[in-house]
Design an enzyme around this catalytic site. Structure first.
Site, PDB file in Angstrom:
ATOM      1  N   LYS A 108      84.411 -22.305  24.487  1.00 39.32           N
ATOM      2  CA  LYS A 108      83.075 -23.109  25.029  1.00 39.32           C
ATOM      3  C   LYS A 108      82.177 -22.529  24.122  1.00 39.32           C
ATOM      4  O   LYS A 108      81.336 -23.181  23.633  1.00 39.32           O
ATOM      5  CB  LYS A 108      83.194 -22.948  26.536  1.00 39.32           C
ATOM      6  CG  LYS A 108      84.062 -23.990  27.523  1.00 39.32           C
ATOM      7  CD  LYS A 108      83.764 -25.279  27.173  1.00 39.32           C
ATOM      8  CE  LYS A 108      82.561 -25.896  27.558  1.00 39.32           C
ATOM      9  NZ  LYS A 108      82.404 -27.302  27.604  1.00 39.32           N
ATOM     10  N   TYR A 138      89.461 -19.572  27.409  1.00 35.23           N
ATOM     11  CA  TYR A 138      88.510 -20.782  27.809  1.00 35.23           C
ATOM     12  C   TYR A 138      87.093 -20.538  27.273  1.00 35.23           C
ATOM     13  O   TYR A 138      86.495 -21.208  26.668  1.00 35.23           O
ATOM     14  CB  TYR A 138      88.700 -21.024  29.286  1.00 35.23           C
ATOM     15  CG  TYR A 138      87.413 -21.793  29.508  1.00 35.23           C
ATOM     16  CD1 TYR A 138      87.203 -23.127  29.313  1.00 35.23           C
ATOM     17  CD2 TYR A 138      86.565 -21.337  30.696  1.00 35.23           C
ATOM     18  CE1 TYR A 138      86.560 -23.934  29.970  1.00 35.23           C
ATOM     19  CE2 TYR A 138      85.543 -22.127  31.089  1.00 35.23           C
ATOM     20  CZ  TYR A 138      85.450 -23.262  30.794  1.00 35.23           C
ATOM     21  OH  TYR A 138      84.471 -24.121  31.285  1.00 35.23           O
ATOM     22  N   GLU A 145      80.003 -19.013  31.464  1.00 36.85           N
ATOM     23  CA  GLU A 145      81.093 -18.312  31.086  1.00 36.85           C
ATOM     24  C   GLU A 145      81.049 -18.037  29.741  1.00 36.85           C
ATOM     25  O   GLU A 145      81.472 -16.630  29.148  1.00 36.85           O
ATOM     26  CB  GLU A 145      82.545 -18.834  31.358  1.00 36.85           C
ATOM     27  CG  GLU A 145      82.616 -18.977  32.744  1.00 36.85           C
ATOM     28  CD  GLU A 145      84.282 -19.284  33.107  1.00 36.85           C
ATOM     29  OE1 GLU A 145      85.049 -18.712  32.430  1.00 36.85           O
ATOM     30  OE2 GLU A 145      84.462 -19.791  34.074  1.00 36.85           O
TER      31      GLU A 145
HETATM   32  O1  TDX Z   1      93.789 -19.192  43.242  1.00 34.35           O
HETATM   33  C1  TDX Z   1      92.784 -18.732  42.923  1.00 34.35           C
HETATM   34  N1  TDX Z   1      92.323 -17.397  43.024  1.00 34.35           N
HETATM   35  C2  TDX Z   1      91.308 -16.748  43.014  1.00 34.35           C
HETATM   36  O2  TDX Z   1      91.064 -15.808  43.485  1.00 34.35           O
HETATM   37  C3  TDX Z   1      91.795 -19.383  41.934  1.00 34.35           C
HETATM   38  C4  TDX Z   1      92.204 -20.737  41.444  1.00 34.35           C
HETATM   39  C5  TDX Z   1      90.432 -18.585  41.685  1.00 34.35           C
HETATM   40  N2  TDX Z   1      90.623 -17.254  42.303  1.00 34.35           N
HETATM   41  C6  TDX Z   1      89.061 -16.542  41.755  1.00 34.35           C
HETATM   42  C7  TDX Z   1      88.881 -16.713  40.250  1.00 34.35           C
HETATM   43  C8  TDX Z   1      87.239 -16.783  39.992  1.00 34.35           C
HETATM   44  O3  TDX Z   1      86.906 -15.469  40.484  1.00 34.35           O
HETATM   45  O4  TDX Z   1      88.064 -17.670  42.507  1.00 34.35           O
HETATM   46  C9  TDX Z   1      87.168 -17.776  41.203  1.00 34.35           C
HETATM   47  C10 TDX Z   1      86.721 -19.098  40.938  1.00 34.35           C
HETATM   48  O5  TDX Z   1      87.962 -19.450  40.178  1.00 34.35           O
HETATM   49  P1  TDX Z   1      87.986 -20.884  39.254  1.00 34.35           P
HETATM   50  O6  TDX Z   1      87.845 -22.065  40.551  1.00 34.35           O
HETATM   51  O7  TDX Z   1      89.165 -20.699  38.607  1.00 34.35           O
HETATM   52  O8  TDX Z   1      86.664 -20.992  38.293  1.00 34.35           O
HETATM   53  P2  TDX Z   1      86.213 -19.709  37.553  1.00 34.35           P
HETATM   54  O9  TDX Z   1      87.428 -18.956  36.774  1.00 34.35           O
HETATM   55  O10 TDX Z   1      85.314 -19.117  37.877  1.00 34.35           O
HETATM   56  O11 TDX Z   1      85.591 -20.782  36.287  1.00 34.35           O
HETATM   57  C11 TDX Z   1      84.819 -21.984  36.771  1.00 34.35           C
HETATM   58  O12 TDX Z   1      83.411 -21.690  36.353  1.00 34.35           O
HETATM   59  C12 TDX Z   1      83.042 -21.947  35.301  1.00 34.35           C
HETATM   60  C13 TDX Z   1      85.388 -23.115  36.063  1.00 34.35           C
HETATM   61  O13 TDX Z   1      86.753 -23.317  36.301  1.00 34.35           O
HETATM   62  C14 TDX Z   1      85.016 -23.206  34.710  1.00 34.35           C
HETATM   63  O14 TDX Z   1      85.437 -24.453  34.256  1.00 34.35           O
HETATM   64  C15 TDX Z   1      83.586 -23.122  34.542  1.00 34.35           C
HETATM   65  O15 TDX Z   1      82.919 -23.185  33.205  1.00 34.35           O
END
Ligand code: TDX
Length: 367
Positions: A177, A173, A147
């Protein structure tokens, strides 16, 4: 138990893993403890909301394992551990890592991710400067994220992040980082400090805290609760099985040249909505529902603020130079992951109804 230098010397290496009770950290600790009985592995974790000693219960009684509940921003405590064990390696994974939380409350991200990393760097530098070999046989491995490179457009799928892509973080975030990565490089460039950095794509697998997409959604599908897909679900992420990530960390820690950085990814891009559909089919299959029976749970909700469109990692450098590649296909990884969550409902319950209940409720149950 206090350990003096003579006792420390019985171990070929004395390695602190920060964040070793968290998701990726617990997989790394397990791997190192089991694979390197000649090393002492010192798990340093503050046990905030997502750290959980149950994640490493299976190695807790191994002779080459120690645990200390310490906050990485506590210079005195970290320095004390450096001296106590004569630590010669640090693999740093402790971090606030959830983007949505960073949007709601950015300060703790600067404290843990930036000041915490700087504290570790300074404590390691101070201790290692006093040792006869200096930095020569030491290693600081900083574990970071894709990210930091910002976001890629959807309409140019060939574009990927490489090790030389300029930093362009968007969320609090990723800004924290990126800042921690800069401090690590600054220490390497300024003091000749023996640091390496890895930047990895989205991880999934057992023991991931259910604020992240995959475990949150597995739990909601089983419980027949709505699946909150942000925006239209078109954002793309590159998914890597956590076991493959920690195998890469192990390689880089042992083999990379000082100052190097490596990108780690799965060459496995999925739009969120396609991933959610695949996940629903897999969970349904495993719990004996008609595959797709739970598609009606998909609920489009307001998009995440500043939501990065696409992440994609080019991990050809680590393949070429160190011979790493992912060992599992995404289908296998998802199958194993869903199996694990279904077989460990007690673990999920300890989070959703136990000590973490209030936090989890606030964040996830009322959406
Ligand atoms: O409820 C949700 N609905 C949704 O649509 C959540 C929790 C996420 N999302 C989407 C957001 C992102 O596009 O899904 C994707 C993945 O979300 P996350 O699991 O929150 O991950 P992301 O934001 O991509 O970040 C992750 O990858 C890189 C990790 O949380 C980070 O710690 C890492 O550095």
């Amino acid at each position: 138990m206090e350990m003096n230098d003579t006792m420390a010397a019985q171990w070929a290496r004395r390695i602190i893993v920060t964040g070793g009770a968290g998701f990726i950290g617990s997989h790394l600790v397990r791997r190192l403890v089991q694979r390197y009985p000649q090393y002492l592995i010192i798990n340093v974790d503050a046990l905030t909301y997502c750290g959980n000693v149950a994640n490493v219960a299976d190695v807790a009684n191994e002779p080459n394992y120690r645990f200390h509940r310490v906050d990485i921003t506590d210079y005195e405590a970290i320095s004390g551990l450096m001296r106590q064990y004569d630590v010669d390696g640090i693999i740093h994974l402790a971090a606030e890592s959830h983007v949505d939380r960073s949007i709601a409350d950015p300060f703790i991200f600067a404290k843990t991710n930036v000041l915490g990393t700087l504290t570790l760097l300074q404590a390691a530098k101070d201790h290692w400067s006093t040792s006869p070999a200096g930095f020569a046989d030491k290693r600081f491995h900083h574990v970071s994220t894709d990210e930091v490179f910002g976001a890629l457009p959807l309409d140019q799928p060939e574009l990927m992040f490489s090790e030389t892509t300029p930093y362009a973080p968007h969320s609090p975030y990723s800004a924290s980082k990126a800042s921690s990565d800069h401090f690590v490089r600054a220490f390497a460039d300024t003091y000749g400090f023996p640091a390496v950095i890895t930047n990895c794509s989205n991880n999934y697998g057992p023991y991931q805290f259910p604020e992240k997409l995959i475990p949150l959604f597995i739990n909601n599908i089983v419980e027949r609760r709505p699946l909150p897909v942000y925006g239209q679900g078109l954002n793309v992420r590159d998914w890597l099985y956590v076991g493959d990530h920690v195998a890469a960390i192990d390689l880089v820690f042992h083999q990379a040249a000082n100052g190097a950085s490596y990108n780690i990814g799965g060459f496995n891009q999925w739009s969120n909505i396609d991933l959610v559909r695949a996940l629903i089919a897999e969970v349904d299959r495993q719990i004996g529902r008609e595959p797709g029976a739970d598609l009606d749970l998909i609920t489009y909700v307001t998009d995440r603020a500043g939501h990065d469109l696409r992440y994609a990692i080019d991990s050809s450098r680590i393949s070429r130079e160190l011979g790493w590649k992912p060992s599992l296909t995404f289908e296998e990884g998802l199958r194993i992951t869903v199996q694990w969550y279904l077989a460990h409902k007690d673990w999920m319950e300890s989070i959703t109804s136990g000590a973490y209940r209030e936090y989890y409720k606030q964040m996830y149950e009322n959406r």
